[in-house]
Scaffold this active site. Structure first.
Site, PDB file in Angstrom:
ATOM      1  N   GLY A  46     120.965 -16.615  10.572  1.00 34.20           N
ATOM      2  CA  GLY A  46     121.909 -16.558  11.674  1.00 34.20           C
ATOM      3  C   GLY A  46     122.924 -17.671  11.572  1.00 34.20           C
ATOM      4  N   GLN A  51     129.281 -23.518  14.423  1.00 34.96           N
ATOM      5  CA  GLN A  51     128.800 -24.089  13.163  1.00 34.96           C
ATOM      6  C   GLN A  51     129.860 -24.032  12.064  1.00 34.96           C
ATOM      7  OE1 GLN A  51     124.916 -21.680  13.290  1.00 34.96           O
ATOM      8  NE2 GLN A  51     124.354 -23.565  12.217  1.00 34.96           N
ATOM      9  N   CYS A  91     117.686 -24.821  10.861  1.00 33.55           N
ATOM     10  CA  CYS A  91     119.084 -24.520  11.188  1.00 33.55           C
ATOM     11  C   CYS A  91     119.961 -24.967  10.027  1.00 33.55           C
ATOM     12  CB  CYS A  91     119.463 -25.284  12.459  1.00 33.55           C
ATOM     13  SG  CYS A  91     121.186 -25.071  12.941  1.00 33.55           S
ATOM     14  N   LEU A  92     120.961 -24.154   9.690  1.00 38.20           N
ATOM     15  CA  LEU A  92     121.859 -24.512   8.587  1.00 38.20           C
ATOM     16  C   LEU A  92     122.634 -25.798   8.879  1.00 38.20           C
ATOM     17  CD1 LEU A  92     123.238 -20.980   7.604  1.00 38.20           C
ATOM     18  CD2 LEU A  92     121.468 -22.316   6.440  1.00 38.20           C
ATOM     19  N   HIS A 133     118.045 -18.942  19.295  1.00 38.57           N
ATOM     20  CA  HIS A 133     118.585 -20.074  18.532  1.00 38.57           C
ATOM     21  C   HIS A 133     120.112 -20.010  18.463  1.00 38.57           C
ATOM     22  CE1 HIS A 133     118.345 -22.974  15.002  1.00 38.57           C
ATOM     23  NE2 HIS A 133     119.579 -22.519  14.920  1.00 38.57           N
ATOM     24  N   GLU A 134     120.639 -18.823  18.114  1.00 39.38           N
ATOM     25  CA  GLU A 134     122.093 -18.703  17.936  1.00 39.38           C
ATOM     26  C   GLU A 134     122.833 -18.784  19.265  1.00 39.38           C
ATOM     27  OE1 GLU A 134     123.084 -19.195  15.045  1.00 39.38           O
ATOM     28  OE2 GLU A 134     121.162 -18.796  14.102  1.00 39.38           O
ATOM     29  N   HIS A 137     123.372 -22.326  20.350  1.00 35.64           N
ATOM     30  CA  HIS A 137     124.517 -22.992  19.696  1.00 35.64           C
ATOM     31  C   HIS A 137     125.789 -22.838  20.534  1.00 35.64           C
ATOM     32  CE1 HIS A 137     123.247 -24.521  15.806  1.00 35.64           C
ATOM     33  NE2 HIS A 137     122.654 -23.387  15.474  1.00 35.64           N
TER      34      HIS A 137
HETATM   35 NI    NI Z   1     121.312 -23.062  13.924  1.00 35.44          NI
END
Ligand code: NI
Length: 160
Positions: A46, A51, A91-92, A133-134, A137
């Site tokens: 995701g 991000q 998380c990226l 999670h997304e 953000h």
């Molecule tokens: Ni993330």
């Protein structure tokens, strides 16, 4: 399509609230395509627009193993959630950290597609986790804010 740079933890943009998408135009389509490409390239499940330094309420998710289940969610909101799951999450934007995070087991979201049409999507397990999670953000929240503890790989524990 183009890869976009993924902002990491220290970047204050990740702490800001994303704005509602009002224009369903070619720029939005481009953003969503770039986000998907960036997510796949990074092997993520995701990615949220903040991000890639865009404060817009847009996320892409694909939790399938064969990478065939791309979901584009614009202005998403959780409309139902139940159950509970506990497990590792990453998380990226927070490379090399895995945390133990509690999430609902089942989540239903409502969102717009790239043309502005509303739809609902439902997920269990990993997909439910990805929705939570997304969407977090978009509020400027990271999983590290709510993780119960960091999961330290065994090799690192042995070195100490
Ligand atoms: Ni993330």
């Amino acid at each position: 399509m183009a890869l976009r740079k993924i902002a990491t933890q220290e970047d204050p943009i990740l702490r800001r609230k994303a704005r509602k998408v009002e224009k369903f135009d070619a720029r939005l389509a481009q953003l969503l395509e770039d986000m998907a490409q960036t997510m796949y390239e990074a092997n993520g499940v995701g990615l949220a627009a903040p991000q890639v330094s865009m404060l817009r309420r847009a996320v892409v998710i694909d939790t399938t193993e064969d990478r065939s289940g791309l979901l584009e969610l614009v202005n998403p909101e959780i409309i139902e959630q139940d159950g509970e799951q506990e497990g590792p999450e990453g998380c990226l934007s927070v490379p090399d950290v895995q945390g133990f995070v509690k999430r609902p087991m089942h989540v239903k979201v409502r969102a717009q597609d790239r043309n502005g049409n509303w739809f609902e999507a439902e997920g269990e397990g990993l997909l439910a986790r990805a929705f939570c999670h997304e969407l977090a953000h978009l509020e400027g929240q990271l999983f590290t804010d709510i993780m119960e503890y960091e999961i330290v790989p065994e090799e690192e524990q042995e070195e100490e």
